[in-house]
Design a protein around this motif. Structure first.
Motif, short mmCIF file in Angstrom:
data_model
loop_
_atom_site.label_atom_id
_atom_site.label_comp_id
_atom_site.label_asym_id
_atom_site.label_seq_id
_atom_site.Cartn_x
_atom_site.Cartn_y
_atom_site.Cartn_z
N HIS A 107 -1.45 -0.21 27.88
CA HIS A 107 -0.58 -1.38 28.06
C HIS A 107 0.84 -0.94 28.39
O HIS A 107 1.49 -1.50 29.28
CB HIS A 107 -0.59 -2.23 26.79
N VAL A 108 1.34 0.06 27.68
CA VAL A 108 2.69 0.57 27.95
C VAL A 108 2.76 1.18 29.35
O VAL A 108 3.72 0.94 30.10
CB VAL A 108 3.07 1.63 26.88
N LEU A 109 1.75 1.96 29.72
CA LEU A 109 1.75 2.59 31.04
C LEU A 109 1.59 1.56 32.15
O LEU A 109 2.06 1.78 33.27
CB LEU A 109 0.62 3.63 31.12
N ASP A 110 0.92 0.46 31.86
CA ASP A 110 0.76 -0.59 32.86
C ASP A 110 2.11 -1.25 33.17
O ASP A 110 2.33 -1.73 34.28
CB ASP A 110 -0.23 -1.65 32.35
N ALA A 111 3.00 -1.27 32.17
CA ALA A 111 4.32 -1.86 32.39
C ALA A 111 5.18 -0.95 33.25
O ALA A 111 5.89 -1.41 34.14
CB ALA A 111 5.01 -2.13 31.05
N GLN A 112 5.09 0.36 33.01
CA GLN A 112 5.85 1.32 33.81
C GLN A 112 5.41 2.74 33.46
O GLN A 112 4.96 3.00 32.34
CB GLN A 112 7.35 1.20 33.54
N PRO A 113 5.50 3.67 34.42
CA PRO A 113 5.19 5.08 34.11
C PRO A 113 6.13 5.56 33.00
O PRO A 113 7.30 5.19 32.95
CB PRO A 113 5.48 5.80 35.44
N TYR A 137 7.40 10.51 24.87
CA TYR A 137 8.35 9.98 23.88
C TYR A 137 8.69 8.53 24.18
O TYR A 137 9.00 7.76 23.27
CB TYR A 137 9.61 10.84 23.85
N GLU A 138 8.61 8.13 25.46
CA GLU A 138 8.86 6.73 25.81
C GLU A 138 7.71 5.84 25.35
O GLU A 138 7.92 4.69 24.96
CB GLU A 138 9.07 6.61 27.32
N VAL A 139 6.49 6.37 25.40
CA VAL A 139 5.34 5.63 24.88
C VAL A 139 5.49 5.41 23.38
O VAL A 139 5.27 4.30 22.86
CB VAL A 139 4.02 6.38 25.19
N ILE A 140 5.89 6.46 22.66
CA ILE A 140 6.10 6.35 21.21
C ILE A 140 7.15 5.29 20.91
O ILE A 140 6.96 4.43 20.04
CB ILE A 140 6.53 7.72 20.63
N PRO A 156 3.95 12.04 17.52
CA PRO A 156 3.64 12.78 18.75
C PRO A 156 2.25 13.43 18.68
O PRO A 156 1.57 13.55 19.70
CB PRO A 156 4.74 13.84 18.81
N GLY A 157 1.84 13.84 17.48
CA GLY A 157 0.53 14.47 17.32
C GLY A 157 -0.64 13.55 17.55
O GLY A 157 -1.78 14.01 17.61
N THR A 158 -0.39 12.24 17.66
CA THR A 158 -1.47 11.31 17.98
C THR A 158 -1.32 10.76 19.39
O THR A 158 -2.31 10.52 20.07
CB THR A 158 -1.51 10.14 16.98
N VAL A 159 -0.08 10.56 19.83
CA VAL A 159 0.14 9.96 21.15
C VAL A 159 -0.19 10.95 22.27
O VAL A 159 -0.87 10.59 23.24
CB VAL A 159 1.59 9.45 21.29
N TYR A 174 3.45 9.93 32.67
CA TYR A 174 2.10 9.38 32.82
C TYR A 174 2.18 7.99 33.45
O TYR A 174 3.10 7.22 33.19
CB TYR A 174 1.40 9.28 31.47
N ARG A 175 1.18 7.70 34.28
CA ARG A 175 1.07 6.35 34.82
C ARG A 175 -0.40 5.94 34.84
O ARG A 175 -1.29 6.78 34.92
CB ARG A 175 1.67 6.27 36.22
#
Length: 199
Positions: free
Chosen positions: A49-55, A59-62, A77-80, A105-106
């Motif tokens: 869902h986060v990647l669908d909004a933008q690459p 750390y940005e996903v977290i 970070p150890g899970t993401v 990532y995208r």
């Protein structure tokens, strides 16, 4: 069956099983500051869902997931990062190398297909996170924080010169208990008012 929900999935190019990637928070109960946060597969869904909004970088996903949760939870970070690797292995995301060795990532077209196939589950998850975020922000409202600090200060000052006698302790406890009951009643009244507004 969607690779986001299959207990095995298909092997990725690194040989990981589709659902058993070690350390991936979506594989089992995710744990934040308050314990269990996500069920199986939900972290993968949120990351997509986060990647669908933008690459995004890891750390940005977290940060994005922490913001969705209102700050009460932040995936480690150890899970993401293992989850991002798993999504890449499954062809649901792709990594782009950038200067400094960081990877952005995208989502891929296949990732969007899988995300859409899980739209109902995603919407329910986002609704739960929005509710949690609303409660988290309410707990950190300046008025509430001020009142709580006032209570702590009053108790600290009252006990500065030693423990009050038994009668004083009962009075203090009764005042705090009464406040707790009133807060509970106010919460119940707010819930009933909200229910009455539903169509």
């Amino acid at each position: 069956m969607s690779p986001l929900t299959s207990p095995h999935g298909r092997g990725g190019r690194h040989g990981h099983p589709g659902y058993g990637h070690p350390g991936a928070e979506g594989e089992g109960p995710a744990r934040g500051r308050r314990g269990r946060m996500f069920d199986q597969g939900q972290l993968k869904l949120l990351v997509l869902h986060v990647l669908d909004a933008q690459p995004s970088h890891g750390y940005e996903v977290i940060r994005a997931i922490a913001d969705l949760a209102g700050g009460d939870y932040s995936p480690s970070p150890g899970t993401v990062y293992p989850t991002l690797t798993w999504l890449e292995d499954m062809g649901l995301a792709e990594a782009l190398a950038q200067d400094g060795g960081r990877r952005q990532y995208r989502i891929t077209s296949e990732g969007r297909v899988q995300l859409q196939s899980r739209r109902e589950h995603l919407d329910a998850l986002l609704l739960r996170l929005r509710e949690g975020r609303r409660h988290a922000l309410a707990r950190r409202a300046p008025e509430i924080e001020r009142a709580m600090e006032n209570l702590k200060t009053a108790l600290r000052l009252r006990f500065t010169d030693g423990t009050p006698d038994a009668e004083a302790l009962h009075r203090i406890a009764a005042v705090i208990d009464h406040a707790a009951v009133e807060i509970g009643r106010d919460a119940g009244g707010s819930a009933r008012a909200a229910a009455e507004q539903l169509p």
